[in-house]
Design an enzyme around this catalytic site. Sequence first.
Site, mmCIF file in Angstrom:
data_model
loop_
_atom_site.group_PDB
_atom_site.id
_atom_site.type_symbol
_atom_site.label_atom_id
_atom_site.label_comp_id
_atom_site.label_asym_id
_atom_site.label_seq_id
_atom_site.Cartn_x
_atom_site.Cartn_y
_atom_site.Cartn_z
ATOM 1 N N GLU A 112 91.719 92.250 -36.816
ATOM 2 C CA GLU A 112 90.765 91.184 -37.642
ATOM 3 C C GLU A 112 89.534 91.589 -36.955
ATOM 4 O O GLU A 112 88.424 91.369 -37.709
ATOM 5 C CB GLU A 112 91.160 89.955 -36.879
ATOM 6 C CG GLU A 112 92.581 89.200 -37.943
ATOM 7 C CD GLU A 112 91.736 89.102 -38.987
ATOM 8 O OE1 GLU A 112 92.543 89.283 -40.709
ATOM 9 O OE2 GLU A 112 90.931 88.478 -40.096
ATOM 10 N N GLU A 126 88.389 91.226 -31.679
ATOM 11 C CA GLU A 126 89.780 91.039 -33.552
ATOM 12 C C GLU A 126 88.250 89.804 -34.065
ATOM 13 O O GLU A 126 88.621 89.890 -34.967
ATOM 14 C CB GLU A 126 90.460 89.819 -32.554
ATOM 15 C CG GLU A 126 91.728 90.982 -31.156
ATOM 16 C CD GLU A 126 92.330 90.051 -30.406
ATOM 17 O OE1 GLU A 126 93.284 89.704 -31.523
ATOM 18 O OE2 GLU A 126 92.628 89.457 -29.453
ATOM 19 N N ARG A 147 83.711 90.786 -36.212
ATOM 20 C CA ARG A 147 83.430 90.852 -36.927
ATOM 21 C C ARG A 147 81.747 91.446 -36.241
ATOM 22 O O ARG A 147 81.098 90.280 -35.637
ATOM 23 C CB ARG A 147 83.371 90.236 -37.757
ATOM 24 C CG ARG A 147 83.945 90.075 -38.738
ATOM 25 C CD ARG A 147 83.898 89.815 -40.164
ATOM 26 N NE ARG A 147 83.610 88.291 -40.368
ATOM 27 C CZ ARG A 147 83.997 87.336 -39.941
ATOM 28 N NH1 ARG A 147 85.355 87.263 -39.924
ATOM 29 N NH2 ARG A 147 83.032 86.381 -40.287
ATOM 30 N N SER A 204 82.667 85.510 -35.817
ATOM 31 C CA SER A 204 81.229 86.245 -36.593
ATOM 32 C C SER A 204 80.042 86.532 -35.430
ATOM 33 O O SER A 204 80.028 85.207 -34.723
ATOM 34 C CB SER A 204 81.440 85.642 -37.684
ATOM 35 O OG SER A 204 80.389 85.413 -38.397
ATOM 36 N N ASN A 210 82.345 68.688 -28.948
ATOM 37 C CA ASN A 210 82.445 67.852 -28.260
ATOM 38 C C ASN A 210 83.298 66.772 -29.258
ATOM 39 O O ASN A 210 83.358 66.843 -30.621
ATOM 40 C CB ASN A 210 81.280 66.482 -27.837
ATOM 41 C CG ASN A 210 81.440 65.045 -26.951
ATOM 42 O OD1 ASN A 210 83.296 65.179 -27.498
ATOM 43 N ND2 ASN A 210 82.138 64.998 -26.020
#
Length: 342
Positions: free
Chosen positions: A203, A219, A221, A239, A317
């Site tokens: 991934e 794992e 990007r 990401s 939260n």
Amino acid sequence: MPHTLLAFGLGTGTRSAAGAWLEVLFPQPLADPSPVLAEIIHAWAGTNEVIEPSREALLALAGRLDAAGEATQAGIARNIAQDPAHAVVVALPQDLPLRSVPEAYLKLQLLSHRLRRPHEQNLDGLFAVLPNVAWTSEGAIAVAELPSRVLTARCAGRTLTVHAVDKFPRMVDYVVPSGVRIADGSRVRLGAWLGEGTTVMHEGFVNFNAGTEGPGMIEGRISAGVVVGAGSDLGGGCSTMGTLSGGNKTRISVGKQCLIGANAGIGISLGDRCTVEAGLYVTAGARVSLLDETGTLQRVVPARELSGGSDLLFRRNSQSGAIECLSNRAAIALNAALHAND
Ligand SMILES: CC(C)(COP(=O)(O)OP(=O)(O)OC[C@H]1O[C@@H](n2cnc3c(N)ncnc32)[C@H](O)[C@@H]1OP(=O)(O)O)[C@@H](O)C(=O)NCCC(=O)NCCS
């Protein structure tokens, strides 16, 4: 005046049917080649920066390189002399915007060979210079020539498989840096910079001019331009916001020993030993509640004000939905067994 070079490479590449370069492999590119080598190249090429040499010229160069003790480069010159129609030599005295495919491929390979770090080179013009190429089981093919090549292959009893249609090839087809694991080669583009001890799982993804100091477990990007520090862990599907599209103009970095949780993301830089909770995307403008050691709200700030800070834990939260930032007590220790790359 002695002649100096910033970058040098003896390469062999693929051309379209019309003769345009599609890609070039530089087996042993050099950053800051020695003064002796720079003088040899200057005597051979003059001020030309991209040379398409004849067989004889390459063999003459090989002789001069041998005489100067540059046996590796001499060997490459002899190898590429066997197929002069595909040979190209690039010698760059300055770091100017890119003007040709061979120059672009040289600079991308300097990155993946760890000879230049991300952002160290001028890559202006890269997208304009690089052609879109079909990367196939029969090598690089100009996209316009693909239908006829597919048919030719079929008629000869072969199946031509197209792996990708892109401006960038897979890094591993050009260089496999030492001490890395890459579970899926198509996820790392040429021009990625992977430090010793980096693992890129299926991934994970690493764009050009971006990468990892290593060691690290990737794992998620790593967008173009993003650099991740040693010992950091990018969780599954996470990401890091890039600057190529979508409006973000701020170049992001991740410090040492950070954990970006699974499916999380960052639009700000992280310093060292930071954690982002799984699933939380911290965008630069998001309002963040700063909590003290007792969990009491101190103030609310835009996330960009925390950019680059160390020892921070970001979480959403689960009751109020507010993004909170606390001091991060648990530094991330990489699992030694998981990260062994030998
Ligand atoms: C954010 C994270 C690091 C917190 O983990 P942790 O430090 O172990 O925290 P705990 O779950 O032990 O919780 C500690 C305290 O914070 C509270 N807390 C944790 N997450 C919270 C949240 N989102 N909202 C409110 N409170 C929260 C807990 O209730 C607990 O409170 P208590 O001490 O009063 O009982 C963790 O949830 C996480 O997201 N880890 C990422 C893992 C990951 O994705 N790895 C990559 C795999 S590919």
